[in-house]
Design an enzyme around this catalytic site. Structure first.
Site, PDB file in Angstrom:
ATOM      1  NE  ARG A   1      -3.796  -2.101  -0.022  1.00 60.15           N
ATOM      2  CZ  ARG A   1      -3.626  -3.592  -0.120  1.00 60.15           C
ATOM      3  NH1 ARG A   1      -2.411  -4.169  -0.659  1.00 60.15           N
ATOM      4  NH2 ARG A   1      -4.568  -4.290  -0.242  1.00 60.15           N
TER       5      ARG A   1
ATOM      6  CD  GLU B   1      -2.688   0.934  -4.218  1.00 61.51           C
ATOM      7  OE1 GLU B   1      -2.384  -0.302  -4.225  1.00 61.51           O
ATOM      8  OE2 GLU B   1      -3.624   1.560  -3.888  1.00 61.51           O
TER       9      GLU B   1
ATOM     10  CB  SER C   1      16.564  14.896   3.555  1.00 61.37           C
ATOM     11  OG  SER C   1      17.632  13.944   3.830  1.00 61.37           O
TER      12      SER C   1
END
Lengths: 149, 149, 149, 149, 149, 149, 149, 149, 149, 149
Positions: free
Chosen positions: H90, H93, H116
Site C-alpha cells: 500500500r 502504491e 531528505s
C-alpha cells in the site's frame, strides 16, 4: 552426497586454487584444447569416461564426481543476465555494440541463417604488440542456413 | 527535423534496402573495414567529416544528417537485454556458456585485467569447409591490467 | 517511406484482415508450407524475389516493401519475454514444465548437443478425436552434437 | 526431514547419476511413456501409490519421499524466465520466432481458443537421416475453444 | 488504415467516453453477458459477424474495424507484468497471497490438474451489505486433469 | 532455532505430506473455513493462541513454532512475479485477460474505488457438470470508494 | 480525437506550464485540497461533472476532455517500477528502508491488517526550521483488519 | 560465527517472537522513538555502544553481535523491488499513485530539490475515529535544494 | 573447505567487525591506498603473495584463504542491479541524472571513446566546510579513444 | 504544442548538432559551470528566467519552450536501468565494483549517513599524461548524517 554438477564445479575450483593448478596443465593431461577443457571443468561440457578419470585425479575428486562429469550439464556459467564482472561484461558489450553489425555482415556474406554456437570452437591467445600486448580470440562456427520448406 | 542518431540510422537502413546497397560497397567507398563502417552506419561509431560526406551521398541523406553522423552516438544496438534474434542470441550464448572460461584463460595468461572493447577490432570472414562453410570471427583487443595504487 | 520489416508486417496484417485472406491461400500461391509462409509474412523469414512478388500482389504491397521482404529480418515475434497471450503462453508453459524432461531424453538418446531450431521444420494439423479435436504439432530439428576440440 | 518435492527431485537426480540408471528403464518399470515418467521424476507430475513405490525402489528413496511423489508439485522446471541452457533455449526460441505463426494457424483452423498444455502429450524420437539424424517431437493437445456466455 | 486490434480498442474506448455509453447497454444490444462483451470490446475476445455489426453501430466504427473485431486478438490487457492500478493490483495480490491456498484446495478436491481459464466464465455483481456493499465475483472454470500417458 | 514464519510453513508442509493430513481436517479442527485455514497454515494469515495450539498439535510443531503462528507474517506465497505453476498461472492469466474488464464493470457499478482484498473472503467448491466437473470460486470483497478531500 | 486519460493529462501539464498556473490555484477553484486536486489533474482521480467543468476552463480543455476527466482512470503515475527522479526515489527509499519497521509497528498497534491507500488522505506542508525548512507530510489511512472466516 | 548484520537481525526477530517482546518496550529501554529503534533492530540503522548493549541484553544476543549492531549496515529491508506484502505494498502504491503529485506540490512550494530521507523522521500513531480507527503517519524531512554552480 | 572468494570476503568482514579493525590500518600495513586495499579485501581486486600474507595475518585467515586472495575474483560487489543502500544509491543516481552530461562533456573534450574503469584510480577524502563537511571523491581514468580500422 | 521537457531536450540536442554549438559556449553564455549547464540543457536541472532566455536564443527555441526550461523536470537521463552506452556503463561499473568500498570508507571517516547527490557538484577536466591523457572527475557532496530520534 553430490546433488548437481555445480557441486563438482565448486570442488574443482576449490582444488584448483588450493593446489595451484593451471588450466593449461589440465588440458595437456586431457589432451584437448585449453578452451574446451576449461569449459568442461567449469560445468559447461561433458567429459567421457577416460577424461573424467584424468580430471578426477588432478583435482582429487571423489568417485561419485566422475559420474557427474560424464552427465550432460545444465549449461550457463554466469550469475546474472547482464554480467557484472568487467572482463565478461566487455564481451556482452561487444554483442551489444557490434551485434547488429555482425548480423548484417554474416547475412550479406551467407544469407539468412546463423553462426553455430554448437559446431563451434574458440581459441584465445596472446598477440604481442609494442603498444601493449593484445588478446586475440578466434571464434569459428559453422554457418547454418534457414531453408524454406 | 532530425532528433537523434537513430533517425539517421533508420534513413540509412531504409535507403540500403530500397537501393540494394551492400555494406562492403560502403566500406570500399569510405576506405575502412566493412566491420567498422557497418557499425558506424548502424549508429555505433563516429564518422569524420569526409567519411560522413561519402556516406551521405551513398544513402542520399539530407545535409542535416551529416552533422549527426559526426556526433558521438549513444551506443547499444539491440532492443532487449537478452537478444531475441537467433543469430545475435548465439553470441550471447557464447558469452553465457564460455564466459567463465574466457575469464579464467585470459587471467591465467595475463593476470587481473580485461580485454578492451574500445582498443578493439573485429574481423568476420568465410572459412571454406567441405562439411559446410564456417564463419570465422577474429576479435583483437588490447589487454588492460588492473594495477594497485 | 518504409523504415523496417515491422512496417511491412503491419501492412500485411492489415491487408489480411481487411481482405479476408487466409494463410493457407498465401502458402498455396507461394508453393511452400503454410508454417514457413506464415512465419515469413510475419517478419521471421526471408523471401526470395519471386516469392516476394507473389506476396506483394496478394497483399497489395508497395514496390518498396518487396525489397524489405527479401532482406533478412531481426527475428522475434513476441512483445514480452513471457508471452501474455494464452495460446502462446501454453507453449511457453510446455517449455517450462517439460524443458528439463526434453533435455534429459534428447541427451539420453543422442548425447550432449542440441536439437536445431534452424535446420528445423514445423507442421501443425488437426487430429480428429471424438472427445474433442486435438492440435497435433510435429517439430523436426537436426541433432547437432557438441564435440571436444 | 524432506521439506519439498525439490528435495526428492535432487535425490532422484543424484541417484540416477551415481547408479547409471536411464529414464527409459524407469519408464519401462513404471509402465508409462518415457516423457511422462521423466517429467514426473523431475518433479512436474504426480505419481500414484504403486508408481511411487516402483520409483522409490529404483532410486533407493526413503519412505518419506514416497508420500512426496504422490503430492501434487509446484510445477516449473527451469531456473530463469529465459532459459540459459542451449538445448532448452532452442525451444524458447521456437516459441519466440514461430509463436505468432502457431497462433495464426491454430486460429485459422480452429477459431479462438488454445491448444491445451494439460490434456496434452509429448513424444520424442530419433528420426534417422543420412544428412544427420534428427530429433522428432510430436506434441498433441486438445483444442479448447473460447465460447461467448 | 487500422493496423491492429489495439487501434479498434482505442476507438471503442474513445467513443464510449465521448458518447457516455455503458458496457451494460452494449451487452444488452449484443445479447450476451456484460463480462464477456466488455472483454471482447477491450480486445480480449472474438466477435462473430452479427455481433461485430452491432458493436460497430454503437461505437460508430468504420467498416474496416468490423473485420478486426472478428479476427482473433493477441490477448493480454495490462501494460505491466505487475499491474499498477490499485483495483487490478488487488486481484494480483489475491493471486499472490492466496495462490498457494487455491492450488492446495483444488488439488485436495480434484487431484492434479488445473481450473481452466478458457472453458471459463466470470460474473460480477453487487452484494448489498449494511456494513458497506460488497463486490461479489463468481469464477467458474472446468477442471482439467493431468493424466499419465 | 526458528528464524522466520517460512520455517514454520515448511514444517507444516512436511508434516502434512508425511502424515497424510488434509486441509479440510485442519479447518474442521480449527473451526473456520478451509480457505482461510489453509492460507494461514501456508504463512499468509495470523492465528490466535487457541488456533495455533490446535495447529501445533495436528502437525507436531515445537513450542517455539506456536509463537510464530501468532506473529503477523510477511505475506506473498509465490516464488516469482509471474507464477510458473500452471494452476496458479491460470489465475494470473485471468487477471491479465479480464483485468481491464473487471475494472470497467466495477467502476460502472460502483464508481471510483477498489474491491478490497483485506475485507475479503474466498470460497472454492466443486460444481458438478455432466460435461466435466467445474471449479467454482466465489470472491467477495467490500467495495472501498475513493473520496475527494 | 482523445484516446486516453493520458492525453488529457498531457494537455493539462502543457497548459499549466504555458500559462503559469499553480496547483493551489486549481485547488482553490475546485474547492478541494491541493493534494487531491493535483492527483486528479495528473490522471489519478475522477472528477465529477462540476469539477471537470472548472478544470476544463482553467486549462482551456476541449469539450471531449471533460468526459475523460469524469471517467475512472487506469492509475499509476510513474514510468518505471523503481522511480528515477530523485524526489520520488526518496519516497521509494523510505518504503525500502522503513518498510519492515512500518509493518511491525502497525501490526503491534492494530494487529494483522493494512493501512488503507483508498480511504486515505495526504497533506503536504512547509515546516519552518532555523536549520533549514522541512517538508512535513501527513498520511492518514483507515486501518483495515484481516479477519478469519 | 556471525557473517553479516542480517544474521543479527534474524537473531533479534527470532528472540522477539520467542520471548514476546514488543518494539515499544525496546524503544523505552533504549530511550529513543519506537520508529528509529525498530528500524535499527531490523538492520537499517546503527546503534552506539550503549544502545547496542541494551539491545543485546533484551534479545540475549552473543557478545559478537554487539559489534555488528554498531557497524553501519547495508540498508534495504524488502526482498523484492515491488513488495508483495499487502501492508507494505500500500505504501508503494501511494508512491506510485501520488508520486507525481508529491513532486509537483513540493516543487511548487520549495522549488527544485528533494525532501531528505536522511535528515528525516517518521512517526506512526493511532488516530481514533468512530468510522474505524486510522493509522496516522507523519513524515518530516529537510528540504534540500539543487543549486546552480 | 573454501569454495569461493565470497567465502573469504565474509571471513574478512566478520573478523573486521569482531576485532574492530579499520580499513586504513589494513591499507597502512599493505602499503597501498585505502581505496584499492578495501576493494581488494571486499573481493574486487587481486592481492599478490606478500599482500595476501599481510591481510591473512590481520584477519586471522586460514592458509587456504591466502591462495584465494591471489586468484582473480568474479567482480561486482552489489546484490541488485539498482542498489538499495542509500549511500550507494546516490552514486547510481549521479550516473542516472548526470550520465548524459558526463558523456557529452568527455566527448566534447576528447572525442569518441571512454574513460577507463581499469586504468583507473579512486580517492576519497574529507573536505572541511563550515556549512557541513563534504565528501570529495576524485576519479581518474585514462581516456581510451575508439579508432576506425 | 510542447508536451514535456523531453520535447525541449530533443529540440536542444537537434539544434546543437545542426548548428555545431559546444556545451562550453552555452555555459559561458549562461555564466555557470559547463557541468551544471549541460545537465540543465539535457533536462535534469531547472533554469531561472534569465538563463532560460539565453538558452532559448542560443538554440532558437520557441517562446513556449522557455517556460518548460523553468519548470522542474522529471529527472533521469538514461533509457535503461543498466546503461548500454560504453562510456556511461563504465561509471555504472565503478559503482558496481567500488560501491561497497566507497560505502565502507565514507562510513569509516564520517559514520552512518550519505554523500549528498543534491548539495553536490561535479567537475570534469583533462589531466595531461605522457602515457595517455586522463579524464579527471571531482565529485563533491555534503555529508548528511543519519541521526537517532
Amino acid at each position: 552426497m553430490i546433488n548437481s554438477r555445480e557441486d563438482v564445479t565448486r570442488m574443482i575450483q576449490s582444488a584448483k586454487v588450493r593446489k595451484g593448478i593451471t588450466w593449461t596443465q589440465v588440458a595437456d593431461a586431457v589432451g584437448l584444447s585449453k578452451e574446451w577443457t576449461t569449459a568442461a571443468c567449469l560445468g559447461q561440457m561433458t567429459f567421457d569416461e577416460q577424461q573424467a578419470k584424468i580430471v578426477g585425479e588432478i583435482f582429487d575428486l571423489p568417485e561419485e564426481a566422475l559420474a557427474w562429469l560424464q552427465a550432460v550439464p545444465y549449461k550457463g556459467s554466469l550469475p546474472t543476465a547482464v554480467p557484472t564482472d568487467p572482463l565478461i561484461y566487455r564481451w556482452y558489450e561487444v554483442v551489444n555494440v557490434y551485434g547488429s553489425t555482425i548480423k548484417e555482415l554474416i547475412h550479406e556474406e551467407f544469407g539468412d541463417g546463423i553462426m553455430s554456437a554448437i559446431d563451434f570452437s574458440l581459441d584465445i591467445e596472446r598477440e604481442e604488440d609494442p603498444k601493449g600486448d593484445r588478446v586475440k580470440v578466434v571464434l569459428s562456427g559453422k554457418f547454418l542456413p534457414y531453408k524454406a520448406y
